[in-house]
Design a protein around this motif. Structure first.
Motif, PDB file in Angstrom:
ATOM      1  N   TRP A 144       0.791  -1.226   0.000  1.00 49.94           N
ATOM      2  CA  TRP A 144       0.000   0.000   0.000  1.00 49.94           C
ATOM      3  C   TRP A 144       0.829   1.285   0.000  1.00 49.94           C
ATOM      4  O   TRP A 144       0.531   2.210  -0.764  1.00 49.94           O
ATOM      5  CB  TRP A 144      -0.985   0.012   1.162  1.00 49.94           C
ATOM      6  CG  TRP A 144      -2.090   0.999   0.920  1.00 49.94           C
ATOM      7  CD1 TRP A 144      -2.164   2.288   1.353  1.00 49.94           C
ATOM      8  CD2 TRP A 144      -3.265   0.776   0.141  1.00 49.94           C
ATOM      9  NE1 TRP A 144      -3.314   2.882   0.905  1.00 49.94           N
ATOM     10  CE2 TRP A 144      -4.009   1.970   0.155  1.00 49.94           C
ATOM     11  CE3 TRP A 144      -3.759  -0.321  -0.564  1.00 49.94           C
ATOM     12  CZ2 TRP A 144      -5.218   2.106  -0.508  1.00 49.94           C
ATOM     13  CZ3 TRP A 144      -4.968  -0.194  -1.224  1.00 49.94           C
ATOM     14  CH2 TRP A 144      -5.681   1.008  -1.187  1.00 49.94           C
ATOM     15  N   PRO A 145       1.865   1.405   0.821  1.00 47.59           N
ATOM     16  CA  PRO A 145       2.653   2.650   0.765  1.00 47.59           C
ATOM     17  C   PRO A 145       3.216   2.912  -0.631  1.00 47.59           C
ATOM     18  O   PRO A 145       3.200   4.051  -1.112  1.00 47.59           O
ATOM     19  CB  PRO A 145       3.768   2.403   1.788  1.00 47.59           C
ATOM     20  CG  PRO A 145       3.177   1.419   2.750  1.00 47.59           C
ATOM     21  CD  PRO A 145       2.341   0.510   1.903  1.00 47.59           C
ATOM     22  N   GLY A 146       3.704   1.866  -1.282  1.00 44.18           N
ATOM     23  CA  GLY A 146       4.224   2.027  -2.638  1.00 44.18           C
ATOM     24  C   GLY A 146       3.130   2.322  -3.637  1.00 44.18           C
ATOM     25  O   GLY A 146       3.298   3.152  -4.541  1.00 44.18           O
ATOM     26  N   LEU A 147       1.983   1.652  -3.501  1.00 49.07           N
ATOM     27  CA  LEU A 147       0.857   1.909  -4.395  1.00 49.07           C
ATOM     28  C   LEU A 147       0.360   3.340  -4.243  1.00 49.07           C
ATOM     29  O   LEU A 147      -0.011   3.989  -5.229  1.00 49.07           O
ATOM     30  CB  LEU A 147      -0.283   0.924  -4.102  1.00 49.07           C
ATOM     31  CG  LEU A 147      -0.010  -0.555  -4.399  1.00 49.07           C
ATOM     32  CD1 LEU A 147      -1.175  -1.413  -3.918  1.00 49.07           C
ATOM     33  CD2 LEU A 147       0.234  -0.779  -5.886  1.00 49.07           C
ATOM     34  N   ASP A 148       0.364   3.832  -3.014  1.00 46.71           N
ATOM     35  CA  ASP A 148      -0.074   5.205  -2.773  1.00 46.71           C
ATOM     36  C   ASP A 148       0.883   6.198  -3.429  1.00 46.71           C
ATOM     37  O   ASP A 148       0.453   7.220  -3.978  1.00 46.71           O
ATOM     38  CB  ASP A 148      -0.158   5.469  -1.269  1.00 46.71           C
ATOM     39  CG  ASP A 148      -0.772   6.831  -0.959  1.00 46.71           C
ATOM     40  OD1 ASP A 148      -1.852   7.129  -1.505  1.00 46.71           O
ATOM     41  OD2 ASP A 148      -0.160   7.593  -0.196  1.00 46.71           O
ATOM     42  N   ALA A 149       2.169   5.899  -3.398  1.00 48.59           N
ATOM     43  CA  ALA A 149       3.143   6.778  -4.053  1.00 48.59           C
ATOM     44  C   ALA A 149       2.934   6.776  -5.567  1.00 48.59           C
ATOM     45  O   ALA A 149       3.000   7.830  -6.216  1.00 48.59           O
ATOM     46  CB  ALA A 149       4.563   6.324  -3.713  1.00 48.59           C
ATOM     47  N   VAL A 150       2.662   5.601  -6.136  1.00 51.75           N
ATOM     48  CA  VAL A 150       2.372   5.515  -7.573  1.00 51.75           C
ATOM     49  C   VAL A 150       1.115   6.309  -7.903  1.00 51.75           C
ATOM     50  O   VAL A 150       1.056   7.023  -8.913  1.00 51.75           O
ATOM     51  CB  VAL A 150       2.210   4.042  -8.003  1.00 51.75           C
ATOM     52  CG1 VAL A 150       1.701   3.956  -9.443  1.00 51.75           C
ATOM     53  CG2 VAL A 150       3.531   3.295  -7.866  1.00 51.75           C
ATOM     54  N   ARG A 151       0.104   6.208  -7.049  1.00 48.51           N
ATOM     55  CA  ARG A 151      -1.150   6.940  -7.271  1.00 48.51           C
ATOM     56  C   ARG A 151      -0.900   8.446  -7.294  1.00 48.51           C
ATOM     57  O   ARG A 151      -1.376   9.157  -8.190  1.00 48.51           O
ATOM     58  CB  ARG A 151      -2.151   6.597  -6.164  1.00 48.51           C
ATOM     59  CG  ARG A 151      -3.495   7.316  -6.290  1.00 48.51           C
ATOM     60  CD  ARG A 151      -4.333   7.100  -5.045  1.00 48.51           C
ATOM     61  NE  ARG A 151      -3.742   7.754  -3.890  1.00 48.51           N
ATOM     62  CZ  ARG A 151      -3.998   9.014  -3.540  1.00 48.51           C
ATOM     63  NH1 ARG A 151      -4.826   9.755  -4.256  1.00 48.51           N
ATOM     64  NH2 ARG A 151      -3.424   9.535  -2.476  1.00 48.51           N
ATOM     65  N   ARG A 152      -0.149   8.944  -6.328  1.00 46.18           N
ATOM     66  CA  ARG A 152       0.099  10.387  -6.254  1.00 46.18           C
ATOM     67  C   ARG A 152       0.895  10.879  -7.461  1.00 46.18           C
ATOM     68  O   ARG A 152       0.593  11.936  -8.025  1.00 46.18           O
ATOM     69  CB  ARG A 152       0.819  10.725  -4.945  1.00 46.18           C
ATOM     70  CG  ARG A 152      -0.109  10.655  -3.729  1.00 46.18           C
ATOM     71  CD  ARG A 152       0.562  11.109  -2.454  1.00 46.18           C
ATOM     72  NE  ARG A 152       1.367  10.046  -1.855  1.00 46.18           N
ATOM     73  CZ  ARG A 152       2.684  10.000  -1.867  1.00 46.18           C
ATOM     74  NH1 ARG A 152       3.375  10.958  -2.461  1.00 46.18           N
ATOM     75  NH2 ARG A 152       3.338   9.011  -1.294  1.00 46.18           N
TER      76      ARG A 152
END
Length: 240
Positions: free
Chosen positions: A88-96
Motif C-alpha cells: 500500500w505505501p508504494g501503491l499510494d506513491a504511484v497513485r500520487r
C-alpha cells in the motif's frame, strides 16, 4: 479521490481483522515457514512496513504471500489482501505521481492501480522475479504511463489527419478502423517491420520487449527499427 482511496485501504484492513480471515491466515502461516512466526495479519504487516528488517527477509515474506495468492485455494484471497496492504505505501506513491502526471482522475487512477496490482500479484512469475515489491510497483507505474502515452499518440494522430483524407458523406469510417489503416500504410512503406514500428513508436514498448515478443535478438530488432524509421523519414521528406 483520495478519500475513496483511503476508504479502500480501510475496507481491506477491516476485512483482515475478521475471524474468517484469521482462520485463513493461520492456514497460510502453518504451511509457509517464512510466515509461521507471525501470530496475526497485523504482526506480519508491521514487519513488512516498519524498518529494521533486512530487505531479503521482507522479500521472502512477499514471495510466500504471492505463492499463496496464485494457488487458487481458499486462502488465495486472504493472501491477495495481505499483498495489497503490504504494497500500500508504494501503491499510494504511484497513485500520487500518476495524478501529478495527469494520467487520469483520482478515481480512475485508483481503480487502475488496484486492478493492475491484483493482476500483477496473481500472474507474477516467481521464477524470473527477484524483488517482488519493486517489480510490481515499477511495472504498474510503467504500464500506466505507457497507456496514457498510447492514448496521447492516437489522439495526436487523429488531430493531425489530412483534411483531404477525411471521408465524405457515405464514406464514414469507424474509429476502430484507424489502427488497421495505419498498419496498412506502414506495411506499404516499411513492409514486414510495420508491426515492430507500431509496438515501439505507438504502443510505447521498448525495443528489448518487442524483441522478446517477436523472437528476435535485441541487435536485430534495433537494426530493423532503425532501418524502418529511416525509410519513414525518407518518405516524409518526399512530401515536403
Amino acid at each position: 479521490m483520495s478519500i475513496a482511496w483511503h476508504e479502500i485501504r480501510d475496507h481491506l484492513m477491516n476485512s483482515s481483522s475478521t475471524l474468517s480471515f484469521q482462520h485463513n491466515f493461520d492456514a497460510i502461516r502453518r504451511s509457509n515457514v517464512p510466515l509461521w512466526r507471525f501470530g496475526d495479519p497485523a504482526a506480519l504487516l508491521d514487519a513488512l512496513h516498519v524498518g529494521g528488517r533486512a530487505p531479503d527477509d521482507k522479500n521472502r515474506l512477499l514471495v510466500a504471500l504471492v505463492g499463496v495468492a496464485q494457488s487458487g485455494g481458499e486462502t488465495s484471497d486472504c493472501a491477495l489482501t495481505l499483498m495489497l496492504l503490504a504494497l500500500w505505501p508504494g501503491l499510494d506513491a504511484v497513485r500520487r505521481r500518476s495524478i501529478w502526471r495527469r494520467i487520469g482522475t483520482g478515481d480512475e487512477v485508483a481503480s487502475e492501480i488496484l486492478a493492475r496490482a491484483s493482476e500483477a500479484i496473481r500472474c507474477l512469475d516467481l521464477q524470473r522475479v527477484n524483488w517482488i515489491a519493486a517489480t510490481i510497483l515499477r511495472n504498474i507505474e510503467r504500464d500506466l504511463i505507457r497507456t496514457r502515452q498510447r492514448e496521447d499518440r492516437h489522439q495526436s494522430l487523429r488531430s493531425e489527419a489530412d483534411p483531404d483524407e477525411i471521408p465524405t458523406d457515405g464514406e464514414v469510417q469507424s474509429a476502430d478502423d484507424s489502427p488497421e489503416l495505419l498498419h496498412g500504410d506502414l506495411v506499404r512503406i516499411v513492409g514486414s517491420d510495420a508491426d515492430l514500428v507500431i509496438r515501439v513508436a505507438i504502443d510505447g514498448f521498448s525495443q528489448a520487449e518487442v524483441a522478446s515478443e517477436m523472437g528476435l535478438t535485441e541487435a536485430a530488432t534495433r537494426k530493423r527499427y532503425q532501418r524502418a524509421t529511416r525509410r519513414l523519414r525518407d518518405v516524409l521528406q518526399e512530401f515536403r
